[in-house]
Design an enzyme around this catalytic site. Structure first.
Site, PDB file in Angstrom:
ATOM      1  N   ASN A   1      36.337 -15.135  42.448  1.00  0.00           N
ATOM      2  CA  ASN A   1      36.412 -15.343  40.992  1.00  0.00           C
ATOM      3  C   ASN A   1      37.159 -16.636  40.619  1.00  0.00           C
ATOM      4  O   ASN A   1      37.089 -17.086  39.470  1.00  0.00           O
ATOM      5  CB  ASN A   1      37.055 -14.146  40.286  1.00  0.00           C
ATOM      6  CG  ASN A   1      36.175 -12.901  40.250  1.00  0.00           C
ATOM      7  OD1 ASN A   1      36.659 -11.771  40.273  1.00  0.00           O
ATOM      8  ND2 ASN A   1      34.859 -13.084  40.193  1.00  0.00           N
TER       9      ASN A   1
ATOM     10  N   ASP B   1      33.322  -4.060  36.419  1.00  0.00           N
ATOM     11  CA  ASP B   1      32.321  -5.135  36.286  1.00  0.00           C
ATOM     12  C   ASP B   1      31.522  -5.010  34.986  1.00  0.00           C
ATOM     13  O   ASP B   1      31.227  -3.907  34.528  1.00  0.00           O
ATOM     14  CB  ASP B   1      31.365  -5.088  37.491  1.00  0.00           C
ATOM     15  CG  ASP B   1      30.623  -6.408  37.643  1.00  0.00           C
ATOM     16  OD1 ASP B   1      31.110  -7.438  37.132  1.00  0.00           O
ATOM     17  OD2 ASP B   1      29.542  -6.411  38.271  1.00  0.00           O
TER      18      ASP B   1
END
Ligand code: IPE
Ligand code: IPE
Ligand code: MG
Length: 292
Positions: free
Chosen positions: A116, A68
């Protein structure tokens, strides 16, 4: 005895005693959290060139990374988000190599979640283009090191080029594998539990499974990881300082240890990984029991 010889003997004794002192301190650290102290030097040198590839005693069997911070790293450096994904992919190769070199036998990378897909189409296309390139580049390393490629998630939603490349790399790496690299792509922990429940319901509908046969074991084996024979993670490492799972391996992380690193994924290093593995080796995992 000459004063010079006496001085040499006394200095040698001081050196030996101080080495022994630090060794005992290191052992105490590894034996349990309650005995932790702040060493004047680390129990294991995580950074020098001759130790960076050395196996770490007590390293976790399965490390799962929540990759991330690619976009924030790019923005902070005045670059487009796509550059963050490219730099992140370079770092991923380094981190995976270091994890296996440290003695980890299964590595999972959370690369793209079911959520996502909400991102702009151009960013999604870029992420999969970067992934395709790295799948090709990684093949020889995986083959040489007997690492099999495994994938969890929703394969039907992936671009055709990615699906074909995955199949190609799997065909060339799985048969000789003694270690596993698992990519979580279009993966969601909730979706994983739902598909496992559906698979069990189908077996029940066919009369092959009764309600009392549905145990933690049967459900776990029906999860994507269970179907592939992947163990549950021992250690989850997330970069970017966020303390959340973001729908990653919800069932499988029930007793995982966590390490949250403040750096963005493109800033992740082999040294930070080794520090996290050494930290893990000093943790006491009780699984609900008591300290022995
Ligand atoms: C991780 O970086 C990669 C993916 C989730 C695909 P991000 O793209 O989430 O970067 P940030 O968190 O927005 O900075
Ligand atoms: C987590 O990152 C998912 C992956 C690493 C694939 P996100 O950037 O999607 O997570 P949130 O939105 O910060 O929870
Ligand atoms: Mg993110």
């Amino acid at each position: 005895m000459a004063p010079l010889a006496l001085c040499v003997i006394i200095s040698a004794l001081i050196c030996i005693l101080s080495e022994a002192y630090y060794e005992v301190k290191s052992l105490l650290t590894v034996s349990g959290r309650r005995l932790q102290y702040s060493p004047r030097r680390p129990a294991i040198d995580t950074g020098s060139s001759d130790t960076v590839n050395r196996v770490i005693n007590g390293a976790p069997g399965h490390v799962a990374f929540i990759v991330d911070g690619n976009g924030r790293w790019a923005q902070a450096n005045g670059l487009p988000r796509s550059d963050g994904h490219t730099k992140g992919a370079n770092v991923t190769v380094e981190v995976v190599r270091s994890a296996f070199a440290a003695g980890v036998s299964t590595v999972t990378l959370y690369l793209f979640s079911t959520e996502n897909w909400k991102r702009p189409p151009a960013e999604i296309a870029n992420i999969f283009a970067v992934l395709d390139k790295y799948l090709v580049d990684f093949l020889s390393y995986l083959k040489e090191n007997k690492i099999g490629l495994f994938v969890i998630g929703q394969p039907d939603r992936l671009p055709e080029s990615t699906r074909e490349l995955i199949a190609h790399v799997q065909k060339h790496t799985q048969p000789t594998a003694d270690k596993k690299l698992c990519l979580a792509i279009s993966y969601g922990g909730r979706a994983d539990i739902v598909q496992a429940a559906q698979a069990l319901a189908v077996r029940a509908q066919k009369g092959n499974l009764s309600p009392e046969d549905i145990t933690e074991g049967t459900l776990e084996r029906a999860l994507s990881t269970g179907r592939l024979g992947l163990p549950n993670p021992d250690l989850v490492i997330r970069t970017s300082g966020e303390f959340r799972l973001s729908n990653f391996l919800l069932w499988q992380c029930a007793y995982a240890e966590f390490k949250i690193l403040p750096c963005m994924w493109p800033e992740m290093t082999a040294v930070a990984l080794r520090e996290a593995l050494v930290d893990y080796s000093s943790r006491q995992r009780r699984f609900g029991g008591v300290e022995s």
